[in-house]
Design a protein around this motif. Sequence first.
Motif, PDB file in Angstrom:
ATOM      1  N   ALA A  36      46.944  33.829  32.880  1.00  0.00           N
ATOM      2  CA  ALA A  36      47.113  34.923  33.845  1.00  0.00           C
ATOM      3  C   ALA A  36      46.908  34.431  35.272  1.00  0.00           C
ATOM      4  CB  ALA A  36      46.138  36.061  33.525  1.00  0.00           C
ATOM      5  N   LYS A  39      50.010  32.362  36.293  1.00  0.00           N
ATOM      6  CA  LYS A  39      51.161  33.244  36.522  1.00  0.00           C
ATOM      7  C   LYS A  39      51.034  33.953  37.862  1.00  0.00           C
ATOM      8  CE  LYS A  39      53.584  37.201  34.521  1.00  0.00           C
ATOM      9  NZ  LYS A  39      53.541  38.245  33.467  1.00  0.00           N
ATOM     10  N   ARG A  40      49.854  34.499  38.121  1.00  0.00           N
ATOM     11  CA  ARG A  40      49.635  35.245  39.361  1.00  0.00           C
ATOM     12  C   ARG A  40      49.819  34.351  40.582  1.00  0.00           C
ATOM     13  NH1 ARG A  40      44.062  38.634  40.657  1.00  0.00           N
ATOM     14  NH2 ARG A  40      44.295  38.781  42.922  1.00  0.00           N
ATOM     15  N   SER A 186      51.852  37.664  44.825  1.00  0.00           N
ATOM     16  CA  SER A 186      51.000  37.347  43.685  1.00  0.00           C
ATOM     17  C   SER A 186      50.790  38.569  42.798  1.00  0.00           C
ATOM     18  CB  SER A 186      49.643  36.811  44.168  1.00  0.00           C
ATOM     19  OG  SER A 186      49.786  35.524  44.733  1.00  0.00           O
ATOM     20  N   ARG A 189      53.891  39.196  40.745  1.00  0.00           N
ATOM     21  CA  ARG A 189      54.105  38.254  39.634  1.00  0.00           C
ATOM     22  C   ARG A 189      53.416  38.728  38.362  1.00  0.00           C
ATOM     23  NH1 ARG A 189      52.318  34.239  43.586  1.00  0.00           N
ATOM     24  NH2 ARG A 189      54.146  33.465  44.689  1.00  0.00           N
ATOM     25  N   SER A 190      52.343  39.494  38.504  1.00  0.00           N
ATOM     26  CA  SER A 190      51.567  39.963  37.349  1.00  0.00           C
ATOM     27  C   SER A 190      51.354  41.472  37.431  1.00  0.00           C
ATOM     28  CB  SER A 190      50.204  39.250  37.308  1.00  0.00           C
ATOM     29  OG  SER A 190      50.353  37.856  37.215  1.00  0.00           O
ATOM     30  N   SER A 191      52.397  42.175  37.829  1.00  0.00           N
ATOM     31  CA  SER A 191      52.258  43.598  38.144  1.00  0.00           C
ATOM     32  C   SER A 191      51.770  44.432  36.959  1.00  0.00           C
ATOM     33  CB  SER A 191      53.590  44.150  38.658  1.00  0.00           C
ATOM     34  OG  SER A 191      54.612  43.956  37.694  1.00  0.00           O
ATOM     35  N   GLU A 192      52.026  43.958  35.730  1.00  0.00           N
ATOM     36  CA  GLU A 192      51.630  44.748  34.564  1.00  0.00           C
ATOM     37  C   GLU A 192      50.105  44.897  34.453  1.00  0.00           C
ATOM     38  OE1 GLU A 192      51.704  40.462  33.472  1.00  0.00           O
ATOM     39  OE2 GLU A 192      53.120  41.796  34.485  1.00  0.00           O
ATOM     40  N   GLY A 193      49.351  43.995  35.090  1.00  0.00           N
ATOM     41  CA  GLY A 193      47.896  44.057  34.983  1.00  0.00           C
ATOM     42  C   GLY A 193      47.222  44.803  36.124  1.00  0.00           C
ATOM     43  N   GLU A 212      42.647  45.053  39.456  1.00  0.00           N
ATOM     44  CA  GLU A 212      42.977  44.582  38.112  1.00  0.00           C
ATOM     45  C   GLU A 212      41.793  44.953  37.201  1.00  0.00           C
ATOM     46  OE1 GLU A 212      45.100  40.562  36.488  1.00  0.00           O
ATOM     47  OE2 GLU A 212      43.240  40.278  37.603  1.00  0.00           O
TER      48      GLU A 212
END
Length: 283
Positions: A36, A39-40, A186, A189-193, A212
């Motif tokens: 994670a 990815k971020r 950033s 890139r990890s918007s689902e969290g 988050e």
Amino acid sequence: MKYRSLSNTSFDELFEAFQQAFADYEIQLDKGEHWAMLKRRGFNPELSFAAFDENKIVSFTCNGIGDFDGIPIAYDTGTGTLKEYRGQGLATQVFEYSIPYLKQAGIKEYLLEVLQHNTGAVSVYKKIGFEVSREFYYFRPKISQIMTEVKSVGFPYTIQPIDINKHDSIPSFWDFKPSWQNSMDSVNRSSEGFIGLGVFTDNKLIGYGIFEPASGDITQIAVDKTYRRKGVGSLLFHNMIKANKLDSIKIINTDIRCDSMNAFLQSKNIEPTGKQFEMIKKL
């Protein structure tokens, strides 16, 4: 010793090297948390590099690639060397090996953050041409110590989830530009969290927060300058903490010079845990 990119290296191999290199580090990440983080931060294996002893990673730098202030940037998402290989200058050699490839990819600057108490690393970075661009605080308070009282907001408002990409006014709220790992790119890139919260009055956004819940990370919080000291920031902070899934939170990379943020956190009984340097080298 061979040097090459991480383009043909599995994540399991990289994680094993990461675990060994940071075994004595104050914060430990499991495999999911490590992925994670990469990815971020925009991890690009083709433009990340390592030193290999036979086929074993012994020193590595994972690079994030993207734009920062409109400039193509490589961002050090994690540099480490296995304990038994330290003292040989391998991290510097990996960095020097990477430069021609980064330049060929159009990268103009290299960006990193380093704990200020890691004086050895700071010294090495300065020797290879990095300059301090900003100083940051970081905070890791327990929920139990935080003062979360919210004073009454003296005007009609609503608080609701928002898509941060649909509100062009957000940058005008900032007193400092978010660091790489807290930037809009950033988060996206990890918007689902992440969860975005906005406070509105008369259908106008006057404050927002991004956080988050799974990690306790409060990534951004800011209020329109004309609506400050009216309880909007405290309202956002209270709701973010309520949704947090851990017994602590983390607030990383607030600009030391930002008196408004420092005063806000102090009012919540939150004191800095430590400091970082943001450092940049032009390529």
